[in-house]
Write a protein that holds these residues in place. Sequence first.
Motif, PDB file in Angstrom:
ATOM      1  N   LYS A   7      11.314  74.468  13.507  1.00 44.44           N
ATOM      2  CA  LYS A   7      12.154  74.828  12.990  1.00 44.44           C
ATOM      3  C   LYS A   7      12.422  75.261  11.519  1.00 44.44           C
ATOM      4  O   LYS A   7      12.474  74.307  10.995  1.00 44.44           O
ATOM      5  N   GLY A 151      24.421  70.933  13.759  1.00 41.62           N
ATOM      6  CA  GLY A 151      23.266  69.408  13.117  1.00 41.62           C
ATOM      7  C   GLY A 151      22.455  70.017  14.620  1.00 41.62           C
ATOM      8  O   GLY A 151      21.354  69.908  15.061  1.00 41.62           O
ATOM      9  N   ASP A 154      18.021  71.233  15.622  1.00 38.43           N
ATOM     10  CA  ASP A 154      17.123  70.483  15.877  1.00 38.43           C
ATOM     11  C   ASP A 154      17.327  70.422  17.312  1.00 38.43           C
ATOM     12  O   ASP A 154      15.590  69.665  17.917  1.00 38.43           O
ATOM     13  N   GLY A 209      21.760  62.253   8.008  1.00 40.42           N
ATOM     14  CA  GLY A 209      21.820  63.884   8.354  1.00 40.42           C
ATOM     15  C   GLY A 209      20.581  64.707   9.425  1.00 40.42           C
ATOM     16  O   GLY A 209      20.980  65.119   9.527  1.00 40.42           O
ATOM     17  N   VAL A 210      19.288  64.420   7.979  1.00 36.26           N
ATOM     18  CA  VAL A 210      18.245  64.888   8.010  1.00 36.26           C
ATOM     19  C   VAL A 210      18.351  64.989   9.518  1.00 36.26           C
ATOM     20  O   VAL A 210      17.414  66.470  10.223  1.00 36.26           O
TER      21      VAL A 210
HETATM   22 MG    MG Z   1      20.217  69.426  10.240  1.00 34.12          MG
END
Ligand code: MG
Length: 591
Positions: A7, A151, A154, A209-210
């Motif tokens: 990704k 986000g 992921d 936030g990773v």
């Molecule tokens: Mg992200």
Amino acid sequence: MSIIVQKFGGTSVADSDRILAAARKAVRAQQNGKQVVMVVSAMGKNTDHLIELASQVNADPPAREMDMLLSTGEQVSVALMAMAIDSMGHKAVSLTGGQIGIRTDSSHTKARIQSISTERLQRLLEDGNIVIAAGFQGIDEDYNITTLGRGGSDTTAVALAAVLQAEACEIYTDVDGVYTTDPRILPEARLVHQVSYDEMLELASLGAGVMHSRSIEFAKKFSVPIHVRNSMTDSTGSIIWQEPESENAAVSGAALTRDEARITLTSLPEQAQVVEEIFDAVSNRKVTVDMIVQNIATDGSVDLSFTVPEAEMSVTCEAIQPILKTYNARIRDIDGQVSKISIVGAGMANQVGVAQQMFSALANDDIPIQLITTSEIKLSVLVPRSKSLDALRLVHSCFGLEQTPQCLTQTDPKRDENVDAVQVVDRLREVGIEGLVIDEIQVDVSQASITINRVPNRAEAIAKLFEQLADGGVFIDMIVEGYEDQSLSDISFTIPKTQLEKAISISNEYREQFSCGEINIIDSIAKLSVSGIGLRSHTGVAVKTFHALAAADIPLVMINTSEIRVNVVVPGEHAEKAKLQIEKEFEENQI
Ligand code: MG
Ligand code: ADP
Ligand code: ASP
């Protein structure tokens, strides 16, 4: 042939050079004998720009149209990526979420995946293609385009890795991997070599936030190893897997949730039903409640503090007003300028003095603590926002997080052969692939609880209490600190029944020393833990637990929630009944 999912986040496909670099990585993996599925995000800040554009034509754009718009960001990226791979003489096909067959529910802008069909993907892979999937999107029953929440690419990546039974899922991003805390906030943060699913679940939901936290839920459910790496370098990155990095370290990461608000209610009757009604009203407005602290009643009435994102403070207050009115209760205090600092560590559960160490660090800098909640692997405190960065730095250094731990666990992150993926997938088809899964409901009747009222809520005073208890060898399990006013708070904690005498005598001395209010003791409590996957993203779990207790008229003594567990404490005599009630409530979610 084994499958690998790669990704690439927004920064990693921000311009043509980066797209070509990403394409080369995929080609290299294919040349190394893998079948490759790429998942890509929108280029750079494209999603932000689209949101801005929408706001220029409509202050409150319809969610369906928002999804139609935002999904175009990923569509641009997949097409360009396929062209890049084609230019290198390799076969590639780009697919939107709908074309892959990622079915979601219809909650636009925060849809949940219900099922994924793999036939087309498999066929294209067998034909030698690199398949490029648009992240973050799916379609509902009526073929409307949906998105999974910011986000969310992921989650697409890990979900595809799960259903394709991929060997691993590589997440390429703009930092070297998972750090002990956000390296952009604290430069001294250290790259972590390995982090467990549970730790990462907590960290992700606490502001790291990773990774999108729902992606970690998938990884845990299907035991998919995740490898987080920098798309610009060849550094080794971090592995997210079942095992933590070190068995000795109590704390492995820290996180800051900056924009929180605290709401404190007072004069509530001591019935689980009231708490249930309040959180039901809040979750109906789609607000996620975070820390929940209920103080033990002294005169039959209860105080309840909880936190919500600052942006949702007013809608929350509005939602609960009618309930407060019914019960003659009121909002006592609101603070929209608070932040939450949390520490997370798989080793925390079996070490004494972790809480005290954190409180002492904050005390040294005179940082007031407004609320405390704990879980087996997490401890969170609420502090004034103006002090939050200092607090994060202090906590990070007090646990020596910048140093590499001595004992690194060596594990081979291969998929767990013991997890029967086919069986899990079958079961998940019934509850919905992103459905709530409860794997255990436990009851612990070995503990007692002590509440000290009107403790000065200076970190120094709080640190002293836990220091004295630790010195006395008392093992503390749950801690909750409720907000009384600017200067005082009520602190409740649980201890083994066998240490009750000792803990009472230390508490009495402490009470004299700091002129606290009265002490309440419950010499037999039952702690019920509901653990599973998806507890916090399914806002209704705490409400369901309260509902189960309310239906049997069982009073609530303490509440503690986390990403992986909802803990409630009830008086000891209700242990069995409470367990049965909760089991009944979650019958259909058990796996
Ligand atoms: Mg992200
Ligand atoms: P992508 O676009 O690749 O998905 P994100 O911006 O979503 O990238 O995630 C990467 C960012 O996450 C980093 O730039 C970093 O600032 C932030 N971050 C927050 N907490 C952490 C952490 N504990 N470890 C690493 N990065 C973190
Ligand atoms: N493009 C989406 C976002 O910016 C999804 C993602 O990047 O994961 O939120």
